[in-house]
Design a protein around this motif. Structure first.
Motif, PDB file in Angstrom:
ATOM      1  N   PRO A 226       0.801  -1.239   0.000  1.00  0.00           N
ATOM      2  CA  PRO A 226       0.000   0.000   0.000  1.00  0.00           C
ATOM      3  C   PRO A 226       0.826   1.279   0.000  1.00  0.00           C
ATOM      4  N   LEU A 256      -5.908  -3.750   1.477  1.00  0.00           N
ATOM      5  CA  LEU A 256      -6.261  -3.856   0.068  1.00  0.00           C
ATOM      6  C   LEU A 256      -7.623  -4.520  -0.091  1.00  0.00           C
ATOM      7  N   GLU A 275      -5.706  -0.900  -4.199  1.00  0.00           N
ATOM      8  CA  GLU A 275      -5.530   0.154  -3.215  1.00  0.00           C
ATOM      9  C   GLU A 275      -6.715   1.113  -3.280  1.00  0.00           C
TER      10      GLU A 275
END
Length: 287
Positions: A226, A256, A275
């Protein structure tokens, strides 16, 4: 095994030998005797690669001793490309083309692509070929793999980096990656010795061994991804059917939005994590 011998055609006695003078059947027979399941297809490729009868005999001899066909030829076909492969480098698998397909489906407008655990660089090269001009970075912990990847991504303006996962990447990529493809090793440590000899004996263990349950590297990638993905960017990782639930959990734990996509034809299992938009600002503030 006795030396490979070929049957000359009747006209060969009055002219210098050429590949046409040698029996394709002899090549097929030698490959079949060595246990090559697709002997006819392999014979065709070896005949096309050889420039002389001596070269052909040398290629066949290397293959029948167990060297993977791709290493005998010096290339592997992947997503319509000829990918250079070298001894000691992981050979791209056909099932991994499914990962490429899913990356293109989930991020068709990606302008920044990272191929992590890149091996020969096949995934990154295939994505660049399909997407057109973009910023491509490939990375691997194995210097031999990086040298090979550099050759395969050069045509697309790609860069190849040596290092442990994200440590290899330029910091300027944080928060910018549209596609993060990570073909991580996922064979459990105690199952590596059960792999076919072509993988076990000719590919680096670091490209195969994923730790006790096969998911050590996957967890590390999912936890850090991320921080590198752009809003709406996706992480894609290949895994096995048995490992998929645990892999999904690792993706979800990292924040996620994750799902498993399966190809029955290729027996391929790809976990895709997206994301969420708006997450990046918070992550950067907390770094």
């Amino acid at each position: 095994m006795p030396p490979l011998s070929f049957s000359a055609s009747p006209s060969a006695a009055s002219s210098p030998p050429s590949l046409a003078s040698f029996s394709r059947d002899a090549v097929v027979s030698a490959l079949r005797d060595a246990g090559c399941v697709f002997a006819e297809d392999e014979a065709r490729l070896l005949l096309a690669a050889a420039g002389t009868p001596d070269e052909l005999a040398a290629l066949v001899a290397r293959r029948v001793t167990g060297l993977p066909l791709e290493l005998v030829l010096g290339w592997a076909e992947f997503s319509g490309l000829r990918i250079v492969v070298e001894p000691g480098v992981f050979v791209p698998r056909r099932r991994t083309e499914f990962l490429v397909e899913q990356a293109l489906a989930h991020a068709p407008d990606a302008s920044v692509v990272v191929d992590l655990c890149c091996g020969s660089g096949a995934v990154g090269a295939a994505l660049a070929a399909a997407l057109g001009p973009l910023e491509l970075h490939s990375a691997d912990i194995d210097p031999a793999a990086v040298r090979c990847a550099r050759r395969n991504v050069a045509a697309f303006g790609g860069r190849a980096h040596t290092g442990d996962l994200f440590e290899a990447l330029p910091g300027s990529l944080r928060g910018r990656v549209g596609i993060l493809a990570a073909n991580v090793p996922y064979v459990p440590s105690d199952e590596v010795e059960l792999l076919p000899a072509e993988a076990r004996d000719h590919e680096p263990r670091v490209a195969l061994d994923g730790g006790p349950d096969g998911l050590d590297v996957l967890r590390r990638v999912a936890a850090e991804a991320p921080r590198w993905l752009a809003p709406g960017g996706c992480l894609l990782v290949e895994t096995s059917e048995r490992q998929a639930p645990t892999a999904l959990e690792a993706f979800t734990r990292s924040g996620l939005s994750a799902r498993l996509i399966v190809s029955e034809e290729l027996f391929a299992h790809v976990v895709v994590g997206v994301e969420p938009a708006g997450t990046q600002a918070g992550l950067r503030a907390g770094d």
